[in-house]
Design an enzyme around this catalytic site. Structure first.
Site, PDB file in Angstrom:
ATOM      1  N   GLU A  86       6.915  54.662  50.455  1.00  0.00           N
ATOM      2  CA  GLU A  86       7.472  55.400  51.592  1.00  0.00           C
ATOM      3  C   GLU A  86       7.080  56.868  51.501  1.00  0.00           C
ATOM      4  OE1 GLU A  86      11.070  54.108  53.319  1.00  0.00           O
ATOM      5  OE2 GLU A  86      11.982  56.097  53.061  1.00  0.00           O
ATOM      6  N   TYR A 134      11.487  59.203  59.520  1.00  0.00           N
ATOM      7  CA  TYR A 134      11.712  59.840  60.806  1.00  0.00           C
ATOM      8  C   TYR A 134      12.801  60.870  60.623  1.00  0.00           C
ATOM      9  CZ  TYR A 134      11.771  59.565  65.943  1.00  0.00           C
ATOM     10  OH  TYR A 134      11.640  59.815  67.282  1.00  0.00           O
ATOM     11  N   ALA A 193      15.809  63.741  60.976  1.00  0.00           N
ATOM     12  CA  ALA A 193      17.126  63.711  61.631  1.00  0.00           C
ATOM     13  C   ALA A 193      16.992  64.157  63.080  1.00  0.00           C
ATOM     14  CB  ALA A 193      18.087  64.623  60.875  1.00  0.00           C
ATOM     15  N   ASP A 232      21.041  58.864  60.184  1.00  0.00           N
ATOM     16  CA  ASP A 232      22.193  59.661  59.740  1.00  0.00           C
ATOM     17  C   ASP A 232      22.868  60.305  60.950  1.00  0.00           C
ATOM     18  OD1 ASP A 232      21.887  59.177  57.010  1.00  0.00           O
ATOM     19  OD2 ASP A 232      20.411  60.789  56.804  1.00  0.00           O
TER      20      ASP A 232
END
Length: 296
Positions: free
Chosen positions: A23, A55, A57, A115
């Site tokens: 990642e 990606y 926030a 988030d």
């Protein structure tokens, strides 16, 4: 490993070989961009099953996520998976992003709630005209594209889940909506991962679940990440690292050893592979691979 376009992650994982994946995150500046591509270059020879790009926030890195995954699709032999979240977007904007990704040659997406807009630990508030849950995002992607879809899973349960059974049912809802595989938040103990897989199977969430690995290279930064998800570092891990509190090099070495042992335990427990949170660097992952005797 070369990838046949259109294959599902389940099909790729079902080949029998263990999956290894990496990642990355979109960098903020040119120096970060160079570091990212150096890590990608270093890790490509290992033939990962896929690489994912996170990606920011509130969709703050939307364009860079699309650009990086598109470049991986065009310029490497690796299979890119673009993260997409519900945060900060209407359903029409999400559809536009999916169109951008498709034009860039990206065929796999990680569908995440994301988030809260106020950051980890703040209350979750959906965007007006947007989506509230990851399973709704999975359903929208399924309805409007023919992309392959992955989702997140949580070894100790998501922070907002009422209990572990509820958490498993949420994973089942994402599976029912069309998710084909899951990648976990960082695993801190192999037993947590085994428990998650057992709970998923018990509720009929029949999808491969790949454990996420983040080696502890710096105790303070790892503690901060664990605190974000309201978890605790295992006592046995803290005890092993405590003697090296004032010796960063030895602490890093012990952190790599702990991660290697965790990887071995997860593979022994039947994990379909390992997903490495690289933080856009390759050295720690390559050291763990050397310890596991995984070679280029």
């Amino acid at each position: 490993m070369t990838h046949e376009r259109g294959q599902s992650m389940r099909e790729l994982l079902a080949r029998g070989d263990k999956s290894f994946s990496f990642e990355f995150f979109p960098p903020k500046d040119e120096l970060g961009e160079q570091q990212l591509w150096q890590a990608i270059t270093d890790l490509e020879p290992y033939g990962p099953t896929f690489v994912s790009v996170t990606y920011g926030a509130g969709g703050t890195t939307r364009d860079r996520t699309v650009a990086i995954t598109g470049r991986i699709a065009r310029e490497t032999g690796m299979l890119p998976v673009a993260h997409l979240t519900c945060v900060g977007h209407t359903t029409d904007e999400i559809t536009a992003i999916l169109d951008d990704l498709a034009r860039a040659g990206v065929e796999h997406v990680m569908a995440l709630r994301g988030d809260p807009p106020g950051g980890p630990g703040t209350p979750w508030t959906p965007t007006e005209g947007g989506l509230t849950y990851a399973n709704e995002l999975v359903a929208l992607i399924r309805e409007r594209t023919d992309m392959r879809i992955g989702v997140a899973a949580f070894p100790e349960g998501h922070v907002d889940a009422k209990d572990l059974d509820h958490d498993a049912r949420v994973l089942r809802a994402k599976y029912d909506a069309g998710a084909e595989f899951a990648v976990t938040d960082m695993v801190l103990r192999a037993s947590d991962y085994v428990g998650l897989v057992d709970r998923a199977h018990a509720v009929g969430a029949d999808l491969p679940i790949i454990p996420g690995i983040m080696p502890i290279l710096n105790l303070r930064s790892m503690q901060r990440m664990v605190d974000f998800s309201r978890r605790e570092l295992p006592q046995e891990t803290v005890e092993r690292l405590a003697p090296y509190a004032d010796d960063p090099a030895r602490l890093r070495e012990e952190g790599i050893a702990i991660a290697t042992e965790l990887c071995e335990a997860l593979l022994d427990a039947g994990a379909p592979g390992l997903h490495f949170y690289t933080l856009n660097r390759s050295k720690a992952t390559r050291e763990i691979f050397a310890n596991l005797q995984i070679t280029v």
